[in-house]
Write a protein that holds these residues in place. Sequence first.
Motif, PDB file in Angstrom:
ATOM      1  N   GLU A 267     -32.175  45.973 -37.289  1.00 21.14           N
ATOM      2  CA  GLU A 267     -32.247  45.641 -35.955  1.00 21.14           C
ATOM      3  C   GLU A 267     -32.249  44.444 -35.431  1.00 21.14           C
ATOM      4  O   GLU A 267     -31.399  43.814 -34.707  1.00 21.14           O
ATOM      5  CB  GLU A 267     -33.105  46.423 -35.128  1.00 21.14           C
ATOM      6  N   ALA A 268     -32.990  43.399 -36.077  1.00 20.52           N
ATOM      7  CA  ALA A 268     -32.993  42.036 -35.610  1.00 20.52           C
ATOM      8  C   ALA A 268     -31.881  41.283 -36.132  1.00 20.52           C
ATOM      9  O   ALA A 268     -31.332  40.521 -35.296  1.00 20.52           O
ATOM     10  CB  ALA A 268     -34.382  41.590 -36.379  1.00 20.52           C
ATOM     11  N   LEU A 269     -31.204  41.676 -37.170  1.00 19.61           N
ATOM     12  CA  LEU A 269     -30.030  41.004 -37.560  1.00 19.61           C
ATOM     13  C   LEU A 269     -28.902  41.401 -36.822  1.00 19.61           C
ATOM     14  O   LEU A 269     -28.075  40.705 -36.484  1.00 19.61           O
ATOM     15  CB  LEU A 269     -29.915  41.332 -39.210  1.00 19.61           C
TER      16      LEU A 269
ATOM     17  N   HIS B 106     -29.195  42.321 -33.779  1.00 18.54           N
ATOM     18  CA  HIS B 106     -29.330  41.483 -32.455  1.00 18.54           C
ATOM     19  C   HIS B 106     -28.832  40.231 -32.408  1.00 18.54           C
ATOM     20  O   HIS B 106     -28.105  39.840 -31.654  1.00 18.54           O
ATOM     21  CB  HIS B 106     -30.962  41.564 -32.065  1.00 18.54           C
ATOM     22  N   ALA B 107     -29.192  39.448 -33.459  1.00 18.89           N
ATOM     23  CA  ALA B 107     -28.426  38.004 -33.801  1.00 18.89           C
ATOM     24  C   ALA B 107     -27.331  38.090 -33.833  1.00 18.89           C
ATOM     25  O   ALA B 107     -26.446  37.318 -33.079  1.00 18.89           O
ATOM     26  CB  ALA B 107     -29.187  37.482 -34.960  1.00 18.89           C
TER      27      ALA B 107
ATOM     28  N   ILE C 287     -25.769  39.161 -30.381  1.00 20.61           N
ATOM     29  CA  ILE C 287     -25.822  37.781 -29.122  1.00 20.61           C
ATOM     30  C   ILE C 287     -24.991  36.518 -29.547  1.00 20.61           C
ATOM     31  O   ILE C 287     -24.334  35.956 -28.711  1.00 20.61           O
ATOM     32  CB  ILE C 287     -27.342  37.695 -29.034  1.00 20.61           C
ATOM     33  N   LEU C 288     -25.159  36.333 -30.861  1.00 21.48           N
ATOM     34  CA  LEU C 288     -24.324  35.159 -31.404  1.00 21.48           C
ATOM     35  C   LEU C 288     -22.827  35.403 -31.193  1.00 21.48           C
ATOM     36  O   LEU C 288     -21.983  34.571 -30.858  1.00 21.48           O
ATOM     37  CB  LEU C 288     -24.546  34.785 -32.760  1.00 21.48           C
TER      38      LEU C 288
ATOM     39  N   ASP D 242     -22.205  35.278 -27.420  1.00 22.86           N
ATOM     40  CA  ASP D 242     -22.277  33.680 -26.911  1.00 22.86           C
ATOM     41  C   ASP D 242     -20.899  32.802 -27.672  1.00 22.86           C
ATOM     42  O   ASP D 242     -20.502  31.923 -26.742  1.00 22.86           O
ATOM     43  CB  ASP D 242     -23.508  33.211 -27.820  1.00 22.86           C
TER      44      ASP D 242
ATOM     45  N   LEU E  96     -25.832  35.735 -42.255  1.00 23.65           N
ATOM     46  CA  LEU E  96     -26.828  36.519 -41.511  1.00 23.65           C
ATOM     47  C   LEU E  96     -26.182  38.224 -41.919  1.00 23.65           C
ATOM     48  O   LEU E  96     -26.837  39.176 -42.235  1.00 23.65           O
ATOM     49  CB  LEU E  96     -26.774  36.595 -40.165  1.00 23.65           C
TER      50      LEU E  96
ATOM     51  N   ALA F 158     -29.563  30.912 -35.762  1.00 18.69           N
ATOM     52  CA  ALA F 158     -29.696  32.092 -34.828  1.00 18.69           C
ATOM     53  C   ALA F 158     -31.000  32.033 -34.202  1.00 18.69           C
ATOM     54  O   ALA F 158     -30.751  32.318 -33.114  1.00 18.69           O
ATOM     55  CB  ALA F 158     -29.862  33.283 -35.851  1.00 18.69           C
TER      56      ALA F 158
ATOM     57  N   LEU G 237     -30.556  31.975 -29.998  1.00 23.13           N
ATOM     58  CA  LEU G 237     -31.112  32.843 -29.409  1.00 23.13           C
ATOM     59  C   LEU G 237     -32.360  32.336 -28.340  1.00 23.13           C
ATOM     60  O   LEU G 237     -32.654  32.628 -27.157  1.00 23.13           O
ATOM     61  CB  LEU G 237     -31.752  33.753 -30.499  1.00 23.13           C
TER      62      LEU G 237
ATOM     63  N   ALA H 212     -36.764  40.823 -32.153  1.00 22.00           N
ATOM     64  CA  ALA H 212     -35.872  40.204 -33.115  1.00 22.00           C
ATOM     65  C   ALA H 212     -36.136  38.702 -33.426  1.00 22.00           C
ATOM     66  O   ALA H 212     -36.132  38.753 -34.912  1.00 22.00           O
ATOM     67  CB  ALA H 212     -34.550  40.286 -32.376  1.00 22.00           C
TER      68      ALA H 212
ATOM     69  N   ASN I  69     -38.926  38.957 -36.228  1.00 18.81           N
ATOM     70  CA  ASN I  69     -38.406  39.504 -37.503  1.00 18.81           C
ATOM     71  C   ASN I  69     -37.345  38.411 -38.287  1.00 18.81           C
ATOM     72  O   ASN I  69     -37.643  38.130 -39.484  1.00 18.81           O
ATOM     73  CB  ASN I  69     -37.567  40.538 -37.318  1.00 18.81           C
ATOM     74  N   LEU I  70     -36.434  37.778 -37.513  1.00 20.87           N
ATOM     75  CA  LEU I  70     -35.974  36.543 -37.943  1.00 20.87           C
ATOM     76  C   LEU I  70     -36.739  35.541 -38.462  1.00 20.87           C
ATOM     77  O   LEU I  70     -36.613  34.955 -39.601  1.00 20.87           O
ATOM     78  CB  LEU I  70     -34.861  36.005 -37.029  1.00 20.87           C
TER      79      LEU I  70
END
Lengths: 498, 498
Positions: A14-16, A18-19, A22-23, A26, A46, B19, B23, B42, B45-46
């Motif tokens: 989920e963290a990856l 998320h990144a 959003i990236l 963005d 990623l 990231a 972020l 997130a 975790n990253l």
Amino acid sequence: MSFQKLDDLGHKLEALEHALSILGADEATHMAVGGGEKRAEAMSNLAGMYHAQATSPQIADWIADARDEDLNADQRIALDEFERNYINATCLPTEFVERRTAATMRSEQLWRDLRAKGDWNSFLPALEGVIGLVREEAELRSAATGLAPYDALMDQYDPGNRTAGIDAVFADLKSFLKDFVPTALSVQEERLSRTPRKALNAPFPIERQRELGLAAMRAVGFDFTHGSLAVSHHPFCGGVPTDVRMTTRYRTDEFLSSLMGVLHETGHALYEQGLPKDWSHWPLGKARGMGMHESQSLFVEMQIARSPEFWEFLLPVVHDTLGADALAGWTIEDVLNEVNFVERGYIRVDADEVTYPLHVILRYELEQQLVSGALEARHIPEAWDAKMSEYLGISTINDAKDGPMQDVHWPGGAFGYFPSYTLGAMIAAQLGAAMAKDLPDMKDQVRRGDFSAINQWRADRIWSQASRGSTPDLITRATGEPLNADNFKAHLQRRYGA
Amino acid sequence: MSFQKLDDLGHKLEALEHALSILGADEATHMAVGGGEKRAEAMSNLAGMYHAQATSPQIADWIADARDEDLNADQRIALDEFERNYINATCLPTEFVERRTAATMRSEQLWRDLRAKGDWNSFLPALEGVIGLVREEAELRSAATGLAPYDALMDQYDPGNRTAGIDAVFADLKSFLKDFVPTALSVQEERLSRTPRKALNAPFPIERQRELGLAAMRAVGFDFTHGSLAVSHHPFCGGVPTDVRMTTRYRTDEFLSSLMGVLHETGHALYEQGLPKDWSHWPLGKARGMGMHESQSLFVEMQIARSPEFWEFLLPVVHDTLGADALAGWTIEDVLNEVNFVERGYIRVDADEVTYPLHVILRYELEQQLVSGALEARHIPEAWDAKMSEYLGISTINDAKDGPMQDVHWPGGAFGYFPSYTLGAMIAAQLGAAMAKDLPDMKDQVRRGDFSAINQWRADRIWSQASRGSTPDLITRATGEPLNADNFKAHLQRRYGA
């Protein structure tokens, strides 16, 4: 405990995600133009980390071991989805994924260049290569899932979609539309001869259009504590459920296309914002699939926002935000003449809701033949033209740009995706019909701009269910009947019929 | 090849840094308010993935093996920096890092609440806990690096910084400033009696202020193809070298604080944008450290943007962007009266460039004693008050809020960071003096708003050097002399002296 290991893995993935989400948002909205190369490199790395973690061989053991653990009902279903995801992620050998990624990236780049020139012949070899790989992929996915090859492709986008079900529904819809399109056009012609289309009082300043879009989003239920609206060249709904990134684009000479686009994306956004928070790191907690997602956007755009009731609510909002001169003297009928205008066209993405399914069915039929080998890429232009002529009465021969070169899906290797668009339109109509039975004063609620009961109904039946069940299961549970074209046909009859 | 493995690792770590940086910037500028919890999860975790990859035991072998490989000169220095980073990342046991992270997070949260109330006694136990951990950390870092404990802390922020060097330079500067502050204040009083401070013609609309900020950024060399300016509560310069995210905040009653802040952050941004692109995935390719970074922001803000020559260039730009009414009738001297106003104050971040170093030296002296154990946390208020009274003639006894509770650094466990601020001011002055010798018509260039030669000089000596050499080495190579206070003292004399 093995389920706990899957749960921990879910948080990392989920963290990856998320990144990456959003990236990605963005990149389209705030990134400096020179930042693209490093952004692509970072996202590709990623994505590689995501793939490595999601396909680790230990996961197979965790899944097997968790089957024997004392799990509650949610965890059991979550485990099924962990397994489904794991099979999908691991069924293609790394060597194949690398070949396919390289080929589709080259093909997409070539397509961007050659589509503008309509140069089919130069593009054909690349497309042939992609189709060869898609056939290989369909066989690999078929072997891993036990599904027929084309079903195995579709299953990635809408789990449970099978040609056995879709064929009949699309055949029904196609036969209806071949007659109905001429009917709708002549009804429209007759109506416009009485009340001709009006001209817009342009310009419409972007800041005011933005206010209108925000007001429309707020009205239909967008939660601004968990999302925002920005500008991008291609409108999208991205980000994460706790921070949904919606975009639109503006033209100052008109405002309806941005507004309707905003309402469409808001439909996607509501689905994401309504997903169950406790499951957000499980595959079970994600939106079900592309067809269901499209049903949520089309529900807002088609079932709600192009209806006369909605415009009774929205017309005063338009005057409040754009000024009294905007749509001055327009009746609801004048607005509907604009937003529900029907015409036969070449381009799928520009099509209205009446003709759109024919564009999709054409692609659905051709791509099944392309995957099976019944059709070869070099014969696409003739096959495309034959179907366009039959379904919409327009020829695309010698016009590859506005014919088979118009979409990115095939150059990108995304076969099995197209049916989701029309599936979404049918689900939206089916949900609308079921909802109208449960909420008898739904139209009055829309007139008042009150979407609370409508959204609660959708939250209960769709959003909160996330991936609990296949797409067909979710449809049946939500509406009390299996997927069919009847509600969509009835919707078109009411809106465009004689 | 082992160096190649380090190089590959560098690309992965760069992706995670990318990231985290984007972020982080996004969180402060565009994130929806309700997105914070998932964003924190997130990013944590990253950061965990980053740490796991950066501290993998194989890396020690790769570094050792790479020493025997056939490397070019750049690769050799890169290898040293890989090693320095690896030692810094691995010298603290995981168990300790977890304890420290938990303690500093709690302490920072408590501080946010108690600082507003000035409640020192309630905060003291948390600070005592943090200082205990900082002492442990200093010993661990000392053991891993062979440096003295406080030097080992400083070395994280500015590699090569040693109390042996800094003590003497700060002692020189302190003894100068204790006399010079009263001088500067009486010179200022005399000048203001002749030409009193003028009032500003507020309001200054935010859109216009933004135009002014962008014009100032463009003038001093910010590359808008690799960066942008947004709004955030606390101004910062973040993002990545190919996409620098700068922020500011606006007040409509005045514009100088936002403008000077933008110029300060632009100094940071130019450093990032000027780093060598080919090394961006190596530790060698990063900016050297906090002191050097601050020197680049203070060079633009203090050496350039608060000078009379700069305002000869900028005053017309102010009129073009904010309108003719802004600073109507103001001379350059009137502007300098505002932007170079000196006063004795309690708060470090509000201090002018004359009094600022005394705030830093006070903290530098106290934190050395806190780390060594010569001072205990419970005695900080008296020690702080004694030094404030001695250095600036103002008492902070019974005023913890504007005394020892004003900064986040100690509650957050960041000991050894404070000297970098004043180091930055001294390096900026030293660079300015060296540059003036090489560019005899530098002042005329500033008057014309031509920063090309100035920036080329900085690019050659600082930006392109990245982490090639320690902070003291870089200073000596760039200016021809080791770090000293003379150039900064001379700068203050010229600007504020009799």
